[in-house]
Design an enzyme around this catalytic site. Structure first.
Site, PDB file in Angstrom:
ATOM      1  N   LYS A  58       0.841  -1.208   0.000  1.00 44.45           N
ATOM      2  CA  LYS A  58       0.000   0.000   0.000  1.00 44.45           C
ATOM      3  C   LYS A  58       0.869   1.248   0.000  1.00 44.45           C
ATOM      4  O   LYS A  58       0.581   2.221  -0.697  1.00 44.45           O
ATOM      5  CB  LYS A  58      -0.942   0.012   1.216  1.00 44.45           C
ATOM      6  CG  LYS A  58      -2.104  -0.954   1.087  1.00 44.45           C
ATOM      7  CD  LYS A  58      -3.280  -0.318   0.347  1.00 44.45           C
ATOM      8  CE  LYS A  58      -4.212  -1.316  -0.304  1.00 44.45           C
ATOM      9  NZ  LYS A  58      -4.880  -2.209   0.603  1.00 44.45           N
TER      10      LYS A  58
ATOM     11  N   LYS B 257      -3.774 -12.469  -9.185  1.00 48.38           N
ATOM     12  CA  LYS B 257      -4.891 -12.493  -8.253  1.00 48.38           C
ATOM     13  C   LYS B 257      -6.076 -11.668  -8.753  1.00 48.38           C
ATOM     14  O   LYS B 257      -5.884 -10.556  -9.236  1.00 48.38           O
ATOM     15  CB  LYS B 257      -4.397 -11.930  -6.906  1.00 48.38           C
ATOM     16  CG  LYS B 257      -5.450 -11.922  -5.836  1.00 48.38           C
ATOM     17  CD  LYS B 257      -5.020 -11.149  -4.600  1.00 48.38           C
ATOM     18  CE  LYS B 257      -6.259 -10.834  -3.792  1.00 48.38           C
ATOM     19  NZ  LYS B 257      -6.379  -9.616  -3.149  1.00 48.38           N
TER      20      LYS B 257
ATOM     21  N   LYS C 187     -10.366  -6.142  -6.873  1.00 48.79           N
ATOM     22  CA  LYS C 187     -11.067  -4.987  -7.450  1.00 48.79           C
ATOM     23  C   LYS C 187     -10.124  -3.817  -7.726  1.00 48.79           C
ATOM     24  O   LYS C 187     -10.429  -2.953  -8.511  1.00 48.79           O
ATOM     25  CB  LYS C 187     -12.247  -4.558  -6.597  1.00 48.79           C
ATOM     26  CG  LYS C 187     -11.930  -4.337  -5.151  1.00 48.79           C
ATOM     27  CD  LYS C 187     -13.194  -4.241  -4.323  1.00 48.79           C
ATOM     28  CE  LYS C 187     -12.911  -4.606  -2.888  1.00 48.79           C
ATOM     29  NZ  LYS C 187     -13.409  -5.892  -2.505  1.00 48.79           N
TER      30      LYS C 187
HETATM   31  P1  ADP Z   1      -9.814  -7.135  -3.112  1.00 49.77           P
HETATM   32  O1  ADP Z   1      -8.495  -7.830  -3.274  1.00 49.77           O
HETATM   33  O2  ADP Z   1     -10.644  -7.188  -4.322  1.00 49.77           O
HETATM   34  O3  ADP Z   1      -9.667  -5.743  -2.551  1.00 49.77           O
HETATM   35  P2  ADP Z   1     -10.485  -7.837  -0.466  1.00 49.77           P
HETATM   36  O4  ADP Z   1      -9.047  -7.639  -0.118  1.00 49.77           O
HETATM   37  O5  ADP Z   1     -11.481  -6.846   0.005  1.00 49.77           O
HETATM   38  O6  ADP Z   1     -10.595  -7.985  -2.035  1.00 49.77           O
HETATM   39  O7  ADP Z   1     -10.896  -9.296   0.020  1.00 49.77           O
HETATM   40  C1  ADP Z   1     -12.034  -9.664   0.760  1.00 49.77           C
HETATM   41  C2  ADP Z   1     -11.986 -11.155   1.046  1.00 49.77           C
HETATM   42  O8  ADP Z   1     -11.966 -11.898  -0.164  1.00 49.77           O
HETATM   43  C3  ADP Z   1     -10.743 -11.608   1.824  1.00 49.77           C
HETATM   44  O9  ADP Z   1     -11.087 -12.652   2.717  1.00 49.77           O
HETATM   45  C4  ADP Z   1      -9.830 -12.125   0.759  1.00 49.77           C
HETATM   46  O10 ADP Z   1      -8.942 -13.107   1.252  1.00 49.77           O
HETATM   47  C5  ADP Z   1     -10.806 -12.715  -0.239  1.00 49.77           C
HETATM   48  N1  ADP Z   1     -10.254 -12.599  -1.599  1.00 49.77           N
HETATM   49  C6  ADP Z   1     -10.131 -11.463  -2.330  1.00 49.77           C
HETATM   50  N2  ADP Z   1      -9.593 -11.719  -3.541  1.00 49.77           N
HETATM   51  C7  ADP Z   1      -9.369 -13.049  -3.569  1.00 49.77           C
HETATM   52  C8  ADP Z   1      -8.829 -13.941  -4.562  1.00 49.77           C
HETATM   53  N3  ADP Z   1      -8.442 -13.495  -5.741  1.00 49.77           N
HETATM   54  N4  ADP Z   1      -8.743 -15.240  -4.256  1.00 49.77           N
HETATM   55  C9  ADP Z   1      -9.148 -15.696  -3.055  1.00 49.77           C
HETATM   56  N5  ADP Z   1      -9.663 -14.923  -2.085  1.00 49.77           N
HETATM   57  C10 ADP Z   1      -9.774 -13.621  -2.328  1.00 49.77           C
END
Ligand code: ADP
Ligand code: TRP
Length: 331
Positions: A111, A194, A197
């Site tokens: 970040k 990965k 969003k």
């Molecule tokens: P993003 O990466 O889109 O910002 P978040 O960090 O808000 O998503 O993730 C919310 C939840 O979804 C967490 O528990 C995270 O581990 C899971 N998660 C997000 N992206 C993935 C992914 N590509 N594969 C598996 N789990 C994910």
């Protein structure tokens, strides 16, 4: 009974990564445990959202939670900021969280690299706030994706430190949980590894995406020029597509394309068409429920209100015990 807890930041619509990495497990867990699932709106302040966007996103994620199968009758669904007890515990934990260990957290370093003009203290202490979320309900299990493992490790460190400091066996030591299976990582469509969003427009497939949007995103997914040798190892971008196929398609379908790949006769266009249709079959009922629930403000407010009441009952009990242990006592 074991206490299970997890949360997601309301920074946009939920995507397949969120669903298969986290929510699918929430749905399974609510059947047998005392579950708390919340929307981490305090956490989202690290990126300074506009007030109207923040509220809209919280509402949207709550609707998407319910549409994905979280049942407010079985689990406690709440909004983090309805639980100010969390903030008090965050303050206590911060008194024993050290700069060195916070600076070493991978997500913080990432970040800091991505937003060099906004390396705020909230970003640095993100793991203490997440630990407060978990410890305020004395949770045992935390279903999250692989990217959250290090944050959970920090939570265990803070919990052990508190227990040691006050000589109490107070906090349970929480574990990541995925039904004994490896933690899932859903790949994105842009070859970056990965699905997320914040990884760019066409990387993620959202649960609310219209079929035509899904088809378009998948057809644009990054591939290579195709295999040149029989049974060759797949490069990462192709492995990613196959991994998505494994998540949404039948095993025979995966085997079929695997065979074609190994024989060097695969046409990525066909694989993508199949993948798109299977994703659409999966997301369509969820999308329809999201639209229905988001139109029903009264229902969403009711779910949030009841969830907040249940969550505060548990949180206020813990925070009163903590105040007593630390030495804040009534006169
Ligand atoms: P993003 O990466 O889109 O910002 P978040 O960090 O808000 O998503 O993730 C919310 C939840 O979804 C967490 O528990 C995270 O581990 C899971 N998660 C997000 N992206 C993935 C992914 N590509 N594969 C598996 N789990 C994910
Ligand atoms: N950090 C998590 C994420 O980015 C969200 C989160 C906040 C969380 N507090 C939590 C997850 C407590 C599990 C438990 O996805």
């Amino acid at each position: 009974m074991e206490i299970v807890l997890s949360g997601i930041r309301p920074t946009g619509n939920l995507h397949l990564g969120n669903y298969f990495g986290a929510i699918k497990n929430f749905v399974r867990m609510q059947e047998e445990n005392q579950c708390f699932f919340f929307i981490a709106d305090y956490h989202s302040l690290t990126t300074h959202p506009k007030p109207g966007d923040l509220h809209g996103n919280v509402k949207q994620v709550l609707a998407e939670y319910i549409a994905s199968g979280l049942d407010p009758e079985k689990a406690t669904l709440y909004v983090q900021s309805d639980l100010p007890e969390t903030v008090e515990l965050y303050l206590f934990l911060n008194m024993n969280a050290y700069l060195g260990e916070l600076e070493r957290v991978t997500t913080f370093k990432e970040k800091a690299r991505k937003q060099p003009d906004n390396i705020n203290a909230g970003l640095l202490t993100y793991p203490s706030l997440m630990a407060a979320d978990i410890l305020i309900h004395k949770a045992h299990k935390v279903p999250v994706g692989k990217d959250q493992e290090q944050h959970l490790e920090m939570t265990r460190t803070f919990a052990r430190r508190f227990n040691r400091m006050y000589k109490e066996d107070f906090f349970p030591i929480p574990q990541a949980y995925n039904f004994g299976e490896a933690l899932v990582k859903v790949p994105g469509l842009d070859g970056s590894g990965k699905m997320g969003k914040s990884e760019g427009e066409d990387n993620a497939i959202f649960l609310v995406d219209e079929p035509k949007v899904i088809r378009k995103k998948i057809m644009k997914a990054v591939t290579d020029s195709g295999p040149t040798q029989m049974n060759q190892q797949k490069p990462e971008v192709i492995e990613n597509l196959f991994n998505l196929l494994k998540i949404v398609s039948a095993p025979e379908v995966v085997d079929h394309y695997d065979r074609l790949y190994n024989q060097c006769t695969i046409r990525y266009g066909d694989l993508k068409k199949q993948l798109a249709e299977d994703v659409i079959t999966f997301t369509t009922p969820i999308r329809e429920r999201i639209l229905e629930i988001s139109a029903n403000n009264d229902y969403i407010s009711k779910v949030a209100r009841i969830g907040a009441e249940k969550a505060r009952e548990s949180a206020s009990k813990t925070i009163n015990e903590i105040r007593e242990i630390i030495g804040f006592r009534h006169f």
